[in-house]
Design a protein around this motif. Structure first.
Motif, PDB file in Angstrom:
ATOM      1  N   ARG A  65       0.835  -1.204   0.000  1.00 24.48           N
ATOM      2  CA  ARG A  65       0.000   0.000   0.000  1.00 24.48           C
ATOM      3  C   ARG A  65       0.870   1.256   0.000  1.00 24.48           C
ATOM      4  N   LEU A  66       1.921   1.228   0.804  1.00 19.37           N
ATOM      5  CA  LEU A  66       2.809   2.387   0.865  1.00 19.37           C
ATOM      6  C   LEU A  66       3.497   2.608  -0.475  1.00 19.37           C
ATOM      7  N   ALA A  67       3.972   1.544  -1.097  1.00 17.04           N
ATOM      8  CA  ALA A  67       4.635   1.667  -2.395  1.00 17.04           C
ATOM      9  C   ALA A  67       3.696   2.262  -3.442  1.00 17.04           C
ATOM     10  N   ALA A  68       2.452   1.788  -3.442  1.00 12.39           N
ATOM     11  CA  ALA A  68       1.478   2.309  -4.403  1.00 12.39           C
ATOM     12  C   ALA A  68       1.181   3.782  -4.150  1.00 12.39           C
ATOM     13  N   GLN A  69       1.139   4.155  -2.880  1.00  8.75           N
ATOM     14  CA  GLN A  69       0.871   5.550  -2.518  1.00  8.75           C
ATOM     15  C   GLN A  69       1.996   6.470  -2.992  1.00  8.75           C
ATOM     16  N   ILE A  70       3.251   6.063  -2.779  1.00  7.37           N
ATOM     17  CA  ILE A  70       4.376   6.898  -3.214  1.00  7.37           C
ATOM     18  C   ILE A  70       4.418   6.987  -4.736  1.00  7.37           C
ATOM     19  N   LEU A  71       4.185   5.867  -5.407  1.00  9.00           N
ATOM     20  CA  LEU A  71       4.189   5.867  -6.875  1.00  9.00           C
ATOM     21  C   LEU A  71       3.139   6.819  -7.423  1.00  9.00           C
ATOM     22  N   GLU A  72       1.974   6.838  -6.804  1.00  8.76           N
ATOM     23  CA  GLU A  72       0.906   7.734  -7.248  1.00  8.76           C
ATOM     24  C   GLU A  72       1.324   9.196  -7.115  1.00  8.76           C
ATOM     25  N   VAL A  73       1.959   9.528  -5.993  1.00  7.28           N
ATOM     26  CA  VAL A  73       2.420  10.901  -5.785  1.00  7.28           C
ATOM     27  C   VAL A  73       3.519  11.261  -6.771  1.00  7.28           C
ATOM     28  N   GLU A  74       4.470  10.351  -6.958  1.00  6.47           N
ATOM     29  CA  GLU A  74       5.562  10.636  -7.890  1.00  6.47           C
ATOM     30  C   GLU A  74       5.038  10.800  -9.315  1.00  6.47           C
ATOM     31  N   SER A  75       4.127   9.937  -9.728  1.00  6.84           N
ATOM     32  CA  SER A  75       3.556  10.025 -11.076  1.00  6.84           C
ATOM     33  C   SER A  75       2.856  11.354 -11.278  1.00  6.84           C
ATOM     34  N   ALA A  76       2.148  11.823 -10.257  1.00  6.69           N
ATOM     35  CA  ALA A  76       1.484  13.122 -10.337  1.00  6.69           C
ATOM     36  C   ALA A  76       2.496  14.246 -10.458  1.00  6.69           C
ATOM     37  N   ALA A  77       3.632  14.111  -9.758  1.00  7.64           N
ATOM     38  CA  ALA A  77       4.676  15.140  -9.847  1.00  7.64           C
ATOM     39  C   ALA A  77       5.252  15.216 -11.252  1.00  7.64           C
ATOM     40  N   TRP A  78       5.547  14.065 -11.856  1.00  7.28           N
ATOM     41  CA  TRP A  78       6.077  14.077 -13.222  1.00  7.28           C
ATOM     42  C   TRP A  78       5.031  14.561 -14.222  1.00  7.28           C
ATOM     43  N   ARG A  79       3.769  14.214 -13.974  1.00  8.75           N
ATOM     44  CA  ARG A  79       2.698  14.700 -14.850  1.00  8.75           C
ATOM     45  C   ARG A  79       2.610  16.221 -14.759  1.00  8.75           C
ATOM     46  N   GLY A  80       2.774  16.761 -13.556  1.00 11.36           N
ATOM     47  CA  GLY A  80       2.789  18.211 -13.398  1.00 11.36           C
ATOM     48  C   GLY A  80       3.948  18.845 -14.143  1.00 11.36           C
ATOM     49  N   GLY A  81       5.082  18.150 -14.177  1.00 14.78           N
ATOM     50  CA  GLY A  81       6.214  18.659 -14.923  1.00 14.78           C
ATOM     51  C   GLY A  81       5.927  18.759 -16.403  1.00 14.78           C
ATOM     52  N   ARG A  82       5.258  17.742 -16.944  1.00 16.99           N
ATOM     53  CA  ARG A  82       4.938  17.769 -18.374  1.00 16.99           C
ATOM     54  C   ARG A  82       3.868  18.798 -18.702  1.00 16.99           C
ATOM     55  N   GLU A  83       2.912  18.996 -17.785  1.00 22.56           N
ATOM     56  CA  GLU A  83       1.767  19.852 -18.083  1.00 22.56           C
ATOM     57  C   GLU A  83       1.978  21.305 -17.679  1.00 22.56           C
ATOM     58  N   THR A  84       2.608  21.542 -16.550  1.00 23.51           N
ATOM     59  CA  THR A  84       2.794  22.914 -16.061  1.00 23.51           C
ATOM     60  C   THR A  84       4.264  23.258 -15.851  1.00 23.51           C
ATOM     61  N   HIS A  85       5.150  22.294 -16.103  1.00 22.34           N
ATOM     62  CA  HIS A  85       6.603  22.477 -15.992  1.00 22.34           C
ATOM     63  C   HIS A  85       7.048  22.785 -14.566  1.00 22.34           C
ATOM     64  N   SER A  86       6.262  22.353 -13.579  1.00 19.38           N
ATOM     65  CA  SER A  86       6.641  22.544 -12.181  1.00 19.38           C
ATOM     66  C   SER A  86       7.614  21.455 -11.760  1.00 19.38           C
ATOM     67  N   SER A  87       8.549  21.804 -10.878  1.00 20.73           N
ATOM     68  CA  SER A  87       9.561  20.853 -10.441  1.00 20.73           C
ATOM     69  C   SER A  87       9.146  20.186  -9.131  1.00 20.73           C
ATOM     70  N   ALA A  88       9.893  19.149  -8.764  1.00 23.04           N
ATOM     71  CA  ALA A  88       9.647  18.429  -7.511  1.00 23.04           C
ATOM     72  C   ALA A  88      10.973  17.876  -7.014  1.00 23.04           C
ATOM     73  N   THR A  89      10.983  17.452  -5.772  1.00 23.77           N
ATOM     74  CA  THR A  89      12.168  16.827  -5.192  1.00 23.77           C
ATOM     75  C   THR A  89      11.768  15.476  -4.612  1.00 23.77           C
ATOM     76  N   LEU A  90      12.761  14.640  -4.372  1.00 22.77           N
ATOM     77  CA  LEU A  90      12.492  13.363  -3.713  1.00 22.77           C
ATOM     78  C   LEU A  90      11.841  13.610  -2.360  1.00 22.77           C
ATOM     79  N   GLU A  91      12.347  14.617  -1.643  1.00 23.44           N
ATOM     80  CA  GLU A  91      11.806  14.920  -0.313  1.00 23.44           C
ATOM     81  C   GLU A  91      10.347  15.355  -0.393  1.00 23.44           C
ATOM     82  N   SER A  92      10.005  16.169  -1.419  1.00 23.74           N
ATOM     83  CA  SER A  92       8.622  16.631  -1.531  1.00 23.74           C
ATOM     84  C   SER A  92       7.685  15.486  -1.904  1.00 23.74           C
TER      85      SER A  92
END
Length: 258
Positions: A65-92
């Motif tokens: 469950r934890l792995a799926a939760q982190i993957l979902e957040v990370e995928s959303a971060a990369w999607r934000g990068g493609r759509e709005t060019h916003s950055s993210a960090t591992l910590e965030s």
């Protein structure tokens, strides 16, 4: 063979810097099991040994469950990068997934995560001879990467592979507000190497980030089209590279012609 379509004012400027993408460009392209990166992390958080018959089912389920939760957040971060060019960090990413960095197994989980990625981080053997040859021509070398990893982590990788001493300037999206193809990212790395965009060349494996992006600020772009990008990472864009290199070593011939 390389095909060139140099256009506009970029063609007349001297080349004084060549700046490189990292993953899939300075490292050979690898297919990566992205869900597995977080499974190894989550198993360490929950103290779940791999392939152990003595693990409680509820601990295994909690790790999944934890792995799926982190993957979902990370995928959303990369999607934000493609759509709005916003950055993210591992910590965030980890913070948004509810990970406590003070957890007594957090450092073990991060170490497991790094071990998972290590085979995919090794620098292409063409890099050192290429960068040395560029320096011999008086051309500066830079790196600009879309990444959630820190500057220190990337520099550890370059030092491990014996090429850190050849980098004149490097910028990682984890330390700025935007990812490629946002113009800010390319201007930042041009500032880092001390060369204006019209006298700089960018080399990368993605049309959207690495061709369309640098051309927006007047850079020439060399495309290395050998990465088999997953469909969810592709962005449709009308961009024509200034040159195409079938392998990293071809970049020197292109730059010499320019």
């Amino acid at each position: 063979m390389s095909a060139e379509t140099v256009r506009g004012t970029r063609a007349s400027a001297p080349v004084r810097a060549v700046i490189f993408d990292w993953g899939g460009t300075l490292t050979p392209w690898h297919e990566v099991d992205l869900p597995e990166q977080w499974r190894v992390f989550a198993r360490e958080v929950h103290g779940v040994p791999v392939d152990s018959p003595d693990v409680a089912e509820e601990d295994v389920a909690a790790a999944e469950r934890l792995a799926a939760q982190i993957l979902e957040v990370e995928s959303a971060a990369w999607r934000g990068g493609r759509e709005t060019h916003s950055s993210a960090t591992l910590e965030s990413v980890l913070d948004a997934a509810g990970i406590d960095p003070a957890h007594d197994r957090h450092h073990l989980a991060l170490a497991a995560y790094r071990r998972f990625w290590e085979p995919h981080t090794f620098t292409d053997p063409d890099v050192r001879p290429l960068w040395t040859a560029l320096h011999d021509r008086g051309i500066r070398v830079g790196v600009l990467s879309n990444t959630i990893w820190s500057r220190d982590y990337h520099r550890e990788i370059f030092e491990r592979d014996g090429v850190l001493d050849l980098i004149d300037g490097d910028v990682y999206s984890s330390e700025i507000d935007h990812v490629k193809p946002h113009p800010e990212a390319f201007r930042a790395v041009c500032d880092a190497v001390g060369i204006p965009p019209r006298e700089s060349v960018y080399v990368g494996d993605r049309l959207f980030e690495d061709v369309h992006g640098p051309q927006q600020v007047g850079m020439r772009a060399i495309w290395i089209p050998h990465s088999d990008l997953p469909e969810e990472q592709r962005v449709a864009v009308d961009a024509t590279p200034d040159a195409v290199a079938e392998r990293l070593g071809d970049v020197l011939d292109i730059v010499d012609r320019w």
